[in-house]
Design an enzyme around this catalytic site. Structure first.
Site, short mmCIF file in Angstrom:
data_model
loop_
_atom_site.label_atom_id
_atom_site.label_comp_id
_atom_site.label_asym_id
_atom_site.label_seq_id
_atom_site.Cartn_x
_atom_site.Cartn_y
_atom_site.Cartn_z
N HIS A 299 -6.94 4.32 5.33
CA HIS A 299 -6.01 4.07 6.43
C HIS A 299 -5.90 5.40 7.24
O HIS A 299 -5.92 6.44 6.84
CB HIS A 299 -4.82 3.72 5.59
CG HIS A 299 -3.68 3.14 6.55
ND1 HIS A 299 -2.80 3.86 7.14
CD2 HIS A 299 -3.33 1.93 6.74
CE1 HIS A 299 -1.86 3.28 8.00
NE2 HIS A 299 -2.22 1.90 7.62
N ASP B 98 -4.11 7.42 -2.40
CA ASP B 98 -3.02 6.61 -1.54
C ASP B 98 -2.90 5.14 -2.31
O ASP B 98 -3.82 4.43 -2.39
CB ASP B 98 -3.72 6.48 -0.26
CG ASP B 98 -3.12 5.42 0.62
OD1 ASP B 98 -2.24 4.82 0.15
OD2 ASP B 98 -3.47 5.32 1.85
N GLN C 188 -1.77 0.16 -1.73
CA GLN C 188 -2.23 -1.31 -1.79
C GLN C 188 -2.74 -1.58 -3.35
O GLN C 188 -3.00 -2.54 -3.73
CB GLN C 188 -3.57 -1.32 -1.01
CG GLN C 188 -3.15 -1.40 0.48
CD GLN C 188 -2.20 -2.16 1.09
OE1 GLN C 188 -1.91 -3.44 0.27
NE2 GLN C 188 -1.91 -2.22 2.30
N CYS D 24 -5.21 -0.21 11.15
CA CYS D 24 -5.19 1.30 11.34
C CYS D 24 -6.26 1.79 10.30
O CYS D 24 -6.03 2.69 9.53
CB CYS D 24 -3.87 1.68 10.34
SG CYS D 24 -2.49 1.09 11.38
N1 7TS Z 1 -2.13 3.50 3.13
C1 7TS Z 1 -2.76 2.32 2.94
C2 7TS Z 1 -3.62 2.02 2.22
C3 7TS Z 1 -2.01 1.29 3.73
O1 7TS Z 1 -2.40 0.13 3.56
C4 7TS Z 1 -0.72 1.61 4.32
C5 7TS Z 1 -0.10 0.58 5.23
C6 7TS Z 1 -0.51 2.81 4.52
C7 7TS Z 1 -1.18 3.89 3.86
C8 7TS Z 1 0.93 3.37 5.18
O2 7TS Z 1 2.00 2.83 4.58
P1 7TS Z 1 3.59 3.07 5.23
O3 7TS Z 1 4.45 2.32 4.39
O4 7TS Z 1 3.72 4.41 5.26
O5 7TS Z 1 3.12 2.35 6.72
N2 7TS Z 1 -0.83 -0.52 5.47
C9 7TS Z 1 -0.69 -1.55 6.53
C10 7TS Z 1 -1.34 -2.46 6.68
O6 7TS Z 1 -2.58 -2.58 6.08
N3 7TS Z 1 -1.01 -3.31 7.62
O7 7TS Z 1 0.18 -2.86 8.04
C11 7TS Z 1 0.46 -1.59 7.41
#
Ligand code: 7TS
Length: 399
Positions: free
Chosen positions: A117, A194, A197, A358
């Site tokens: 991401h 990370d 998910q 992203c």
């Molecule tokens: N890393 C992964 C693997 C993610 O899926 C996301 C957000 C983030 C980092 C960032 O997370 P945040 O809570 O700091 O925003 N993923 C997504 C998505 O897949 N669609 O919208 C946000």
């Protein structure tokens, strides 16, 4: 399962029952989490860590007991290893800044993968531009599996860190974190996971994984927005400098010199989202009551079902066909733009994600501008996947 706990699932969208399949972006919230937020404002609210008065002490107790909950949930050694942040993105930025400051010098290397991401790419690029750190990118194969032997080849004596997603937010690929931890450690490097998910979907145990750092977001695991976690091994966090300065993170301030608080407060400048952390703990209790293994098995069966249903439809191109896959199904419809697919499905009350997710380097890897993505949570059903499949057929008939 447990659909009745999620009030939003009862609403209609464009006159249709909501089919919410955008859980990788954020999950819906059970009533108990919603109640925890309003009850704290109704009866406990006060700033934490600073008051001798009753409410402040009670709010502090909620906040610190949430830290204990998170610690137990991921099996960290101690609550001092749990740093509250705004979310995965802030946790990763904290790492790039603070770990980068302490452990990385010009010419040192960080390994990432093609399936990261942007949150696990851009902070490292910013560090590269500041400090001359070198980024190396591990490839994936066509099915979306990380090429482990290629990762191994990327390690050099200058490698300090491997930073990788536990589960890809696009492909659903579950990476073999324990194996990668052993590999990184054998090369004298650290491993950052990370886990945005993974933590919402199956049991994650930082000791069993033997990772050095792990980041995740509350809002993707039935908790509130604006709160997340960075887990780090105590000895490493201890050695790292603060990320932001301000209240809460200091031991003593004079104009000549400031000394910092102990862990984890050194990394938590300013008033924390103490209502959010409490609600996150309520969300964790909610998941634990159902059982993380049960959630995993249920979502796995949904994912398998969705893959099979979509694979049986003509003109559906599926991405991410790894053996170990979790809760995410990405696809395109031949000859139809992904944005059109998303917009038309929305008219049927079906919420999926479209675009680059992203993960633009991953889109480039597959030679596409974007994809459609359905992602699952514990409250989704086979009937909703059938609705998605029917919706896809309807969209195809319009072209
Ligand atoms: N890393 C992964 C693997 C993610 O899926 C996301 C957000 C983030 C980092 C960032 O997370 P945040 O809570 O700091 O925003 N993923 C997504 C998505 O897949 N669609 O919208 C946000």
């Amino acid at each position: 399962m447990n659909r009745q706990d999620f009030p939003i699932l009862e609403r209609l969208v464009h006159g249709h029952p909501l089919v919410y399949l955008d859980n990788a972006a954020t999950t819906q919230k059970p009533q108990c989490v919603i109640d925890a937020i309003s009850e704290e404002y109704v009866s406990v609210n006060a700033n934490v860590h600073r008051g001798v008065h009753y409410l402040s002490q009670q709010a502090t107790e909620f906040h610190e007991s949430a830290r204990h909950s998170v610690c137990r949930f991921i099996n960290a050694h101690s609550p001092q290893e749990i740093v509250f942040t705004r979310g995965t993105t802030e946790s990763l930025n904290l790492m790039a800044f603070s770990y980068g400051e302490r452990f990385l010098s010009e010419g040192d290397e960080v390994i990432l993968t093609q399936m990261e991401h942007h949150s696990n790419i851009v902070p490292w690029q910013m560090l590269r531009d500041r400090k001359g750190v070198v980024l190396r990118i591990a490839p994936i194969d066509e099915r979306g599996t990380l090429k482990i032997e290629e990762v191994e080849k990327l390690f050099t004596p200058r490698t300090r860190l491997l930073s990788i997603c536990h589960v890809s937010n696009v492909l659903g690929t579950v990476n073999p974190i324990r194996q990668l931890a052993d590999m990184a450690h054998a090369h004298g490097a650290h491993l950052l996971v990370d886990a945005a998910q993974s933590v919402p979907h199956f049991p994650v145990d930082v000791q069993a994984l033997d990772c050095d750092f792990l980041a995740f977001s509350g809002h993707k695991m039935y908790g509130p927005t604006g709160v997340g976690v960075l887990y780090g091994r105590e000895s490493l966090l201890d050695a790292m400098p603060p990320y932001q300065g301000g209240g809460e993170m200091i031991a003593r301030v004079t104009f000549e010199k400031t000394t910092y608080e102990r862990l984890p407060f050194k990394f938590e400048a300013g008033t924390p989202d103490y209502v959010g952390t409490h609600a996150l703990a309520v969300g964790i209790d909610y998941m634990k009551a159902i059982g993380m293994t049960r959630i995993h098995e249920y979502e796995k069966s949904l994912t398998d079902y969705a893959m099979q249903r979509l694979a049986d439809l003509p003109g559906v191109i599926l991405y991410g066909r790894t053996d170990d896959k979790d809760a995410v199904v990405s696809f395109n419809l031949a000859g139809i733009h992904h944005l059109d697919v998303g917009t038309l499905l929305d008219q049927l009350g079906i919420a999926i994600r479209t675009g680059h997710h992203c993960a633009q380097p991953l889109m480039e890897r597959y030679g596409v501008e974007g994809m459609c993505r359905a992602s699952f949570a514990l409250y989704n059903t086979r009937e909703e996947i059938d609705a998605l499949a029917d919706g896809i057929l309807r969209v195809q008939r319009m072209f």
